[in-house]
Structure formats: C-alpha cells, structure tokens
Design a protein around this motif. Structure first.
Motif, PDB file in Angstrom:
ATOM      1  N   LEU A  59       0.826  -1.206   0.000  1.00 20.66           N
ATOM      2  CA  LEU A  59       0.000   0.000   0.000  1.00 20.66           C
ATOM      3  C   LEU A  59       0.859   1.255   0.000  1.00 20.66           C
ATOM      4  O   LEU A  59       0.575   2.223  -0.729  1.00 20.66           O
ATOM      5  N   MET A  60       1.928   1.258   0.786  1.00 26.54           N
ATOM      6  CA  MET A  60       2.836   2.411   0.800  1.00 26.54           C
ATOM      7  C   MET A  60       3.502   2.580  -0.558  1.00 26.54           C
ATOM      8  O   MET A  60       3.600   3.709  -1.086  1.00 26.54           O
ATOM      9  N   ALA A  61       3.960   1.479  -1.163  1.00 26.66           N
ATOM     10  CA  ALA A  61       4.611   1.565  -2.477  1.00 26.66           C
ATOM     11  C   ALA A  61       3.649   2.077  -3.542  1.00 26.66           C
ATOM     12  O   ALA A  61       4.026   2.901  -4.387  1.00 26.66           O
ATOM     13  N   ALA A  62       2.403   1.607  -3.504  1.00 29.64           N
ATOM     14  CA  ALA A  62       1.414   2.062  -4.480  1.00 29.64           C
ATOM     15  C   ALA A  62       1.102   3.546  -4.293  1.00 29.64           C
ATOM     16  O   ALA A  62       0.988   4.300  -5.271  1.00 29.64           O
ATOM     17  N   THR A  63       0.970   3.989  -3.042  1.00 29.78           N
ATOM     18  CA  THR A  63       0.676   5.394  -2.764  1.00 29.78           C
ATOM     19  C   THR A  63       1.816   6.302  -3.220  1.00 29.78           C
ATOM     20  O   THR A  63       1.596   7.351  -3.836  1.00 29.78           O
ATOM     21  N   VAL A  88       1.816   6.386  -7.194  1.00 29.76           N
ATOM     22  CA  VAL A  88       0.751   7.200  -7.787  1.00 29.76           C
ATOM     23  C   VAL A  88       1.017   8.691  -7.539  1.00 29.76           C
ATOM     24  O   VAL A  88       0.887   9.521  -8.451  1.00 29.76           O
ATOM     25  N   THR A  89       1.398   9.032  -6.321  1.00 24.57           N
ATOM     26  CA  THR A  89       1.667  10.432  -6.003  1.00 24.57           C
ATOM     27  C   THR A  89       2.865  10.951  -6.792  1.00 24.57           C
ATOM     28  O   THR A  89       2.859  12.101  -7.278  1.00 24.57           O
ATOM     29  N   ILE A 149       1.732  11.740 -10.304  1.00 19.99           N
ATOM     30  CA  ILE A 149       0.919  12.963 -10.363  1.00 19.99           C
ATOM     31  C   ILE A 149       1.801  14.203 -10.275  1.00 19.99           C
ATOM     32  O   ILE A 149       1.593  15.196 -10.997  1.00 19.99           O
ATOM     33  N   ILE A 150       2.795  14.179  -9.396  1.00 20.99           N
ATOM     34  CA  ILE A 150       3.680  15.335  -9.244  1.00 20.99           C
ATOM     35  C   ILE A 150       4.658  15.443 -10.408  1.00 20.99           C
ATOM     36  O   ILE A 150       4.959  16.536 -10.901  1.00 20.99           O
ATOM     37  N   ALA A 151       5.158  14.286 -10.868  1.00 23.63           N
ATOM     38  CA  ALA A 151       6.220  14.291 -11.884  1.00 23.63           C
ATOM     39  C   ALA A 151       5.709  14.685 -13.261  1.00 23.63           C
ATOM     40  O   ALA A 151       6.457  15.289 -14.046  1.00 23.63           O
ATOM     41  N   PHE A 152       4.461  14.343 -13.588  1.00 26.69           N
ATOM     42  CA  PHE A 152       3.992  14.552 -14.958  1.00 26.69           C
ATOM     43  C   PHE A 152       4.028  16.019 -15.376  1.00 26.69           C
ATOM     44  O   PHE A 152       4.582  16.332 -16.446  1.00 26.69           O
ATOM     45  N   PRO A 153       3.446  16.961 -14.631  1.00 25.02           N
ATOM     46  CA  PRO A 153       3.526  18.364 -15.084  1.00 25.02           C
ATOM     47  C   PRO A 153       4.946  18.899 -15.141  1.00 25.02           C
ATOM     48  O   PRO A 153       5.283  19.699 -16.018  1.00 25.02           O
ATOM     49  N   ILE A 154       5.795  18.445 -14.201  1.00 23.16           N
ATOM     50  CA  ILE A 154       7.196  18.887 -14.230  1.00 23.16           C
ATOM     51  C   ILE A 154       7.881  18.378 -15.489  1.00 23.16           C
ATOM     52  O   ILE A 154       8.578  19.122 -16.199  1.00 23.16           O
ATOM     53  N   ALA A 155       7.692  17.094 -15.787  1.00 19.23           N
ATOM     54  CA  ALA A 155       8.311  16.505 -16.973  1.00 19.23           C
ATOM     55  C   ALA A 155       7.736  17.101 -18.250  1.00 19.23           C
ATOM     56  O   ALA A 155       8.466  17.306 -19.231  1.00 19.23           O
ATOM     57  N   TYR A 156       6.443  17.396 -18.247  1.00 16.57           N
ATOM     58  CA  TYR A 156       5.819  17.961 -19.449  1.00 16.57           C
ATOM     59  C   TYR A 156       6.381  19.354 -19.736  1.00 16.57           C
ATOM     60  O   TYR A 156       6.658  19.694 -20.893  1.00 16.57           O
ATOM     61  N   TYR A 157       6.547  20.148 -18.696  1.00 17.81           N
ATOM     62  CA  TYR A 157       7.126  21.481 -18.898  1.00 17.81           C
ATOM     63  C   TYR A 157       8.556  21.366 -19.424  1.00 17.81           C
ATOM     64  O   TYR A 157       8.945  22.098 -20.347  1.00 17.81           O
ATOM     65  N   ALA A 158       9.336  20.432 -18.865  1.00 20.36           N
ATOM     66  CA  ALA A 158      10.727  20.286 -19.302  1.00 20.36           C
ATOM     67  C   ALA A 158      10.810  19.816 -20.746  1.00 20.36           C
ATOM     68  O   ALA A 158      11.689  20.249 -21.500  1.00 20.36           O
ATOM     69  N   ALA A 159       9.903  18.932 -21.139  1.00 16.59           N
ATOM     70  CA  ALA A 159       9.946  18.386 -22.496  1.00 16.59           C
ATOM     71  C   ALA A 159       9.352  19.336 -23.526  1.00 16.59           C
ATOM     72  O   ALA A 159       9.796  19.375 -24.679  1.00 16.59           O
ATOM     73  N   LEU A 189       6.496  10.888   2.946  1.00 20.14           N
ATOM     74  CA  LEU A 189       7.182  12.077   2.438  1.00 20.14           C
ATOM     75  C   LEU A 189       8.636  11.777   2.091  1.00 20.14           C
ATOM     76  O   LEU A 189       9.162  12.260   1.079  1.00 20.14           O
ATOM     77  N   VAL A 190       9.293  10.982   2.919  1.00 20.48           N
ATOM     78  CA  VAL A 190      10.689  10.634   2.653  1.00 20.48           C
ATOM     79  C   VAL A 190      10.798   9.777   1.395  1.00 20.48           C
ATOM     80  O   VAL A 190      11.649  10.020   0.534  1.00 20.48           O
ATOM     81  N   PHE A 191       9.932   8.762   1.267  1.00 19.09           N
ATOM     82  CA  PHE A 191       9.933   7.934   0.063  1.00 19.09           C
ATOM     83  C   PHE A 191       9.653   8.780  -1.181  1.00 19.09           C
ATOM     84  O   PHE A 191      10.291   8.597  -2.226  1.00 19.09           O
ATOM     85  N   LEU A 192       8.706   9.682  -1.068  1.00 19.77           N
ATOM     86  CA  LEU A 192       8.352  10.534  -2.198  1.00 19.77           C
ATOM     87  C   LEU A 192       9.544  11.385  -2.618  1.00 19.77           C
ATOM     88  O   LEU A 192       9.821  11.554  -3.816  1.00 19.77           O
ATOM     89  N   TYR A 193      10.255  11.931  -1.655  1.00 18.29           N
ATOM     90  CA  TYR A 193      11.437  12.739  -1.959  1.00 18.29           C
ATOM     91  C   TYR A 193      12.554  11.891  -2.578  1.00 18.29           C
ATOM     92  O   TYR A 193      13.214  12.312  -3.535  1.00 18.29           O
ATOM     93  N   LEU A 194      12.763  10.693  -2.050  1.00  9.41           N
ATOM     94  CA  LEU A 194      13.864   9.847  -2.501  1.00  9.41           C
ATOM     95  C   LEU A 194      13.690   9.380  -3.946  1.00  9.41           C
ATOM     96  O   LEU A 194      14.644   9.361  -4.730  1.00  9.41           O
TER      97      LEU A 194
END
Length: 315
Positions: free
Chosen positions: A94-98, A101-102, A105-115, A191-196
């Motif tokens: 459950l932690m890995a899935a969360t 997914v998060t 969601i966060i990476a897509f707009p950042i990657a889209y702007y960069a690309a 939060l730590v996993f998300l940052y890492l």
C-alpha cells in the motif's frame, strides 16, 4: 611478378596483430569475449542468487533448535500468511502504491514542462535540479528529513509561523497514519519515500514526452480537439511507457527499502525491515527468503498487468 589473391588479408606481426586477425576471421570469438562476463554475471551471480533465495524459502526453521531444516516444505509460506506477516506485506504494498501514484501525479507536469517548453539553460537547470539530490548520500538525505520532520524541525517551525499548526496536529491525530510527530508516523515515511524516488519518475516521463511529436499536438488542436481530449487520446498514451518505467523504479525501490522506514516512521515493520530482522536478529533465513520473494512476485504481477494494458507497445 607473383600475383596474390586480394581477398586474403596478410597476417600482421606481434601479439596484438595476430589477435586482431583472429577476431576478424572468427567474429564469434570476439562476441563471446564481449558478452561472456556480463552473461556470467547475470546468469550465475544474479539469477543464481535469486534461485538460491527461492530454494531457501522452501526450507523451514526448527522451533526448538533454531536450525534450518533443509527439506522441501510450504511451511514457511504458510507462516507468511499469518495476520502479523500479512499485515507487513499489505502495509508495504500500500505504501509503495501510494508513493508511486503520487510521484506520477507530481512528476507529470514537471516533466511535461521540461519536455515541451524548457530550452537552453532552463533545461540544463531542470536536469541539475532533478539530479542534485541524487548526488548526496542516501543516509544523509534520510537523516536530514528526520530532522526536518521532527517536532523541533524546520517544517513545524514554518507551519507554526503561518498559523497552520492545527492542521499538522489533525493529521497526526489520524489513526494508523498519525503519530507523536511527522518523524514517527507513516506520513513522514511517505514524504521521505516521495522525496527519494521522485527523480526516478520524472526522468522516464520526460524522456517519453520528448518523443511526442509537436506536429501531432498541433494537428489535434487544428481538428477541434479540446486540451483534455488531446491529453487523453495522444499525450497520455504516448507517455504511458515512461510512466510505467518510472513506476517500476518507484514501486520496486519502495517495496525493498528498509533503511528509510527504520529511521523515519513508526515501529511497524515493512518488508525490507522484516527481511533484515529475520536474516540478522532472528536468524530465520527461510522466512527472510520468503519475505524477499514477495516483492519479486508483486513486481511480476504488476509487469504482467502493464503488458496486458499495452504499456510496452510504444517502447
């Protein structure tokens, strides 16, 4: 004057010359020398260790002597289905899935702007910003977050300055995910996993979006498609391989990590911690091996589902 067949290459002197001639005449030898070491590593060291791990998981531990009983049995896997062990598996998945997914969601707009929009020094700055956390030690980053999330840390200090301390207290009061502080709760672990692992999601998505033709987006707009339709019909399907590639990293790394939840989080174990405890403190190698097989099985199922959904068709 003597004539010589032009198709015959004259032999060259010296060891290196003779070796070069040998590799030229027998390219299979050169191929074997090039592929031999990596294939040996993959086939013997990597796959062999996984097979040894699989064999160990079918052994059991003698409850009285504590010795390993080297007889084929499913006893260890049945113990894995106990509520306490099953709770560890479900908590980790459950932690890995969360986190996955998060991260998407966060990476897509950042990657889209960069690309799509970043050019020149802005794009260089983007790559530096994404890669910069990876240049420091893993342990330093985790311990830094432990200090950030502590009650006396900078995060609580900043939240108190803007008057949002009741929000943090409400989050910490939630059952299961709450705790005495962010540094000792599942919220902090998340939060730590998300940052890492966020950089491992941003870069594959950005690489996939780089391959989306701009002319295709312009054609979609010219044909009257709304931005939402263009995203659903063109951008997302073409970026899906990158999302899947990034999710493989974030999901698998979260499944197997045992250091981050040991430093930041509650006392409840994750799979990586369970493997560490059973292999080291308890000396129960069969149970440690059985726990180690769980991420492999979970990732195999995930890859099979992704393949069925056609996520690899555009690779």
């Amino acid at each position: 004057m003597n004539t010589r067949d032009a198709s015959v290459t004259p032999a060259r002197g010296g060891v290196w010359g003779r070796l070069s001639d040998l590799f030229y005449r027998r390219p299979a030898i050169l191929l074997a020398l090039l592929l031999g070491p990596p294939l040996f590593w993959i086939g013997v060291v990597y796959v062999g260790s996984l097979l040894a791990l699989l064999v160990q998981s079918f052994y059991s531990i003698d409850e009285f002597s504590g010795r390993i009983v080297r007889e084929f049995t499913f006893k260890t896997y049945l113990e894995l289905l106990r509520p306490s062990n099953l709770d560890i598996v479900l908590r980790t998945v459950l932690m890995a899935a969360t986190v996955t997914v998060t991260s998407a969601i966060i990476a897509f707009p950042i990657a889209y702007y960069a690309a799509r929009y970043a050019r020149g020094w802005v794009k260089a700055l983007f790559f530096i910003a994404v890669m910069l956390p990876l240049w420091s030690s893993y342990l330093v980053r985790v311990y830094a977050w432990k200090l950030i999330l502590a009650n006396e840390g900078v995060l609580n200090w900043g939240v108190s300055k803007v008057g949002l301390s009741p929000l943090i207290e409400a989050l910490l009061s939630l059952p299961v995910i709450g705790g005495p502080s962010l540094a000792f709760s599942y919220i902090g672990t998340f939060l730590v996993f998300l940052y890492l692992w966020l950089p491992f999601m941003i870069l594959p998505i950005q690489a996939a979006l780089e391959r989306v033709p701009v002319s295709m987006l312009d054609a979609s707009s010219d044909l009257g498609a709304r931005p939402g339709q263009t995203f659903r019909k063109i951008i997302f399907p073409l970026a899906l391989p990158g999302i899947v590639a990034g999710s493989i990293f974030t999901f698998s790394l979260t499944l197997g990590d045992y250091i981050a939840p040991q430093i930041v989080g509650s006392s409840r174990l994750f799979i990586g911690q369970a493997v560490y405890v059973h292999q080291g403190t308890a000396g129960n190698l069969p149970m440690a091996a059985a726990f180690s097989m769980v991420p492999i099985v979970v990732m195999a199922i995930y890859l099979w589902i992704a393949k069925r959904m056609g996520a690899f068709n555009a690779l």
